[in-house]
Design a protein around this motif. Sequence first.
Motif, mmCIF file in Angstrom:
data_model
loop_
_atom_site.group_PDB
_atom_site.id
_atom_site.type_symbol
_atom_site.label_atom_id
_atom_site.label_comp_id
_atom_site.label_asym_id
_atom_site.label_seq_id
_atom_site.Cartn_x
_atom_site.Cartn_y
_atom_site.Cartn_z
ATOM 1 N N ALA A 416 0.834 -1.200 0.000
ATOM 2 C CA ALA A 416 0.000 0.000 0.000
ATOM 3 C C ALA A 416 0.872 1.255 0.000
ATOM 4 N N ALA A 419 2.338 1.761 -3.415
ATOM 5 C CA ALA A 419 1.355 2.332 -4.334
ATOM 6 C C ALA A 419 1.247 3.841 -4.146
ATOM 7 N N GLN A 446 -1.418 -1.577 -5.772
ATOM 8 C CA GLN A 446 -2.691 -1.500 -5.068
ATOM 9 C C GLN A 446 -3.423 -2.832 -5.129
ATOM 10 N N GLU A 454 -9.174 0.810 -5.770
ATOM 11 C CA GLU A 454 -8.164 1.839 -6.017
ATOM 12 C C GLU A 454 -7.326 1.477 -7.236
ATOM 13 N N ALA A 455 -7.046 0.186 -7.399
ATOM 14 C CA ALA A 455 -6.283 -0.248 -8.572
ATOM 15 C C ALA A 455 -7.038 0.067 -9.854
#
Length: 934
Positions: A416, A419, A446, A454-455
């Motif tokens: 995380a 990312a 992510q 979020e990805a």
Amino acid sequence: MLTEVSDQLRSANVPPCPRSARVGSDHVPRTTDSPALRGRRRETDLLNGLLREVRAGNSRVLVLRGESGAGKTALLDYLTEHARTNRLTRVGGVEPESEIAYSALQHLCAPLLDHLDRLPEPQRAALSVAFGRSVGEPPEGLLVGLAVLGLLAEAASEQPLVCIVDDVQWLDRMSEVILTFVARRLDAESVALVFAVRSPGDEQILGGLPELRVEGLPAPDARALLDSVLPGPVDDHVRDRIVAETRGNPLALLELPRGLNPAELAFGFGAQSATPLAGRVEEGFQRRIAALPAQTRRLLLTAAVEPVGDVPLLWRALDRLGLRPDAAAPAEAAGLVEFGARVRFRHPLVRSASWRSADAAELRDVHRALAEATDPRRDPDRRAWHRAHAAVGPDEEVAGELERSADRALARGGRAAAAAFLERAAELTPDPTPRAARTLAAAQAQLQAGAPAEAAELLAAAELGPLDELQHAEVARLRAQVAFTLNPGRAAGPALLSAARRLADLDVHAARTAYLSAVGAAVHAGRTGGDDLRRAAQAARGVLAGDDATGLLLTGLTTFSLDGYATAVPGLRRALDALTADEDLSLLWLAAPVAHEVWEDEAWYRLTEQAVRFARATGSLSLLPTALVFRAGALVFAGRFADASDLIEESRALEQATGLAMHPSAALTLAAHRGRERPAIELIDATVREAEARGQGRLIGLAGYAKAVLFNGLGQYPAALAAARSAVEHPDLGVFSWTLGELVEAATRAGETLVAAEARDRLAERTGPAGTAWARGAQALADALTAAPQHAEEHYRVAIERLAGTRLGLQSARARLLYGEWLRRENRRGDARTQLRDAYETFATAGAEGFAERAGRELGATGETVRRRAADVPVELTPQESQIARLAVAGRTNPEIGAVLFLSPRTVEWHLRKVFTKLGITSRRELAAALRER
């Protein structure tokens, strides 16, 4: 609410308190109504009780929830003050720090690291890498969680430990995940873990743990607190209105009247405001900050931006800004901040008010000074973070620095955080081509961090930039993986197939992996997938075959889908033989059904045992849930229900600790073979509803198989026949052949001879090409059930002989049951008793109650008195105690048992003491015999 929390704390399974452990347990002073804790008698009494429990040898977890200013931090301060006889460690989340992997966790554990050497080597290494103390393979989060659990337990073995975590909503993601895991596994370590989290808005954080809602003060206490800060007498009605407007929030009562004269207070706080209470308090802090000298405001801003309260670093940054330390005096005099060993703000709202009071240029200047003051060798990631926020526009040098920070975060297992670094690096990248590449890398991180939503957003952003063909294909593959993660049913299959086709001419290895995922998704979609499997297999056939495990498995499955069963068996068997390396175990989700399909019980056992061992050793969250489920299924067929149940309970503990959903297949199979009708049907029906909603057709087929087994065991043959006929409407991989066997038995017993014969012939189309002992035994049993009387016995004998050479103890017992039933009907009672007695003992020992009852009825019909197993066992062990006891008998040490069950070794030892007491023994040497006797 307080009563509820107290009940939750008491209801946990706590160890008996030896007299020696009680020393000092009553030394917690009673609450005094100091101004800071006015009206908090019940809350502080609860905290005092928590401390007494911890000093008595128990572990306790508590989550304080309340709006900003409700008094959560004041209660934590009270706990800190009254925990002096305990070892204590405390940390608070800081919003800017949320991008640094394991930041809060490292601060919390730092005072305890002198116990690091006591942990098992894998856990010690994982924690060292996560905290950047050493270099190694990126650790799995589960292994880090076990290490932290062990570290807390070791520290508490010398002195009860109190861990306090404030402002949880601002922890970095990995710290939040690990601490949530630890909180759910604490038991008997003498550890208190107390959190404070802002609400409303963060209810999902630390969900399911005992909690205390910190509300506003009762009206009398609120009025008294308000009177302590009012500049003069105020009308009672006005005072009541102020109390009502603030809802008794202590911080609001103390801060909102500041700077207002009696005339301004004459009508409360003025006109009704739509601004939330926290916002109004923050506005009050902004007014107070605005009244400070310019130098003091800038100093306060620098302290607010520096996330960890590092005073030497702050002074170095202030020197670069041309500020003298004495500029802090007005802020301290105003009660906004304290400078000691660390910087501490009066309240987090002071920090945010300082941010909001500054303009963008001031913020950039402060970040630049902090970056220059940060040692690039000791703390390169925070330096990069400050440089990123100091940048006026795109800056490739800073972006490169952030990318290197992302690499370091990944090396520590902080996906995380990686990312976040990559996303900010992309924002600062001037060239659109590397910007798109960094955004794509952020999306990958992510997804690996378990944030598919979020990805997906980052993938959309990456597609706006210039991508080459391979990158476009990678976007498609990641998008499909996101879809499969969010819904592992039919919906993901077409997207995976599309991504695989794009990769076919660009990266053969990546294409094979993508095609295998597409084929696997179609296999699991089953009857809900329409023609998906054939289309995926046809597309995959054009890909250059590989001789690695992925390539062989893909080739075998495409042959199975397009050319038929017999043609596919050799290739599928070669694929199973190739799955020997640990890195191949990620294919278990497909390899285990393939082993079932080609009747390879040895491969099934080898792969599942290897997978569980490897996943436990590495803490692999990506593999362990699948490994536990498939291993449990193998143990059910072996007749080892207790061991299978242990693994299912372990997977449930993992689900509780991590939020990872457990696949229901093993639980279904176990429930069906246990033969308890009502709970089994409830589980089967719930599974079907979920599978239908998600497009998981293979699971529907498995549920039908489970229902057929259940009703065959209970002797309800028409119901078993209906379930099996529905299940075999689709040839689900690894389920279809099993269900055909159930269909033969149900149809024979229900008098549907034509249906039984047809199912027998369809089964032969699979068992013949497979040719294993399992396959030949299953076919011989089907032949026996449908044969003429003069030929049946030979088939029964072959079935028993073949199945005896496998690991399938339960199937062998079922063959003896069926043979015994046939012998009784042939009036060969003596021969029937031999077969039925063996079958009954196997079923009864395993816990297959339905089949045991059926065998018992048949045995009784032969004239033999069946000795029923005692229904009421004098000594009852809990499921967890039974599991720990069996692992101890197997020779596992306490740390090893703890690693399996996600418990600290100290909790394992406590449970073993309880087991010894219940069984009337004193050592592990007596445990095996005691369990056998029981």
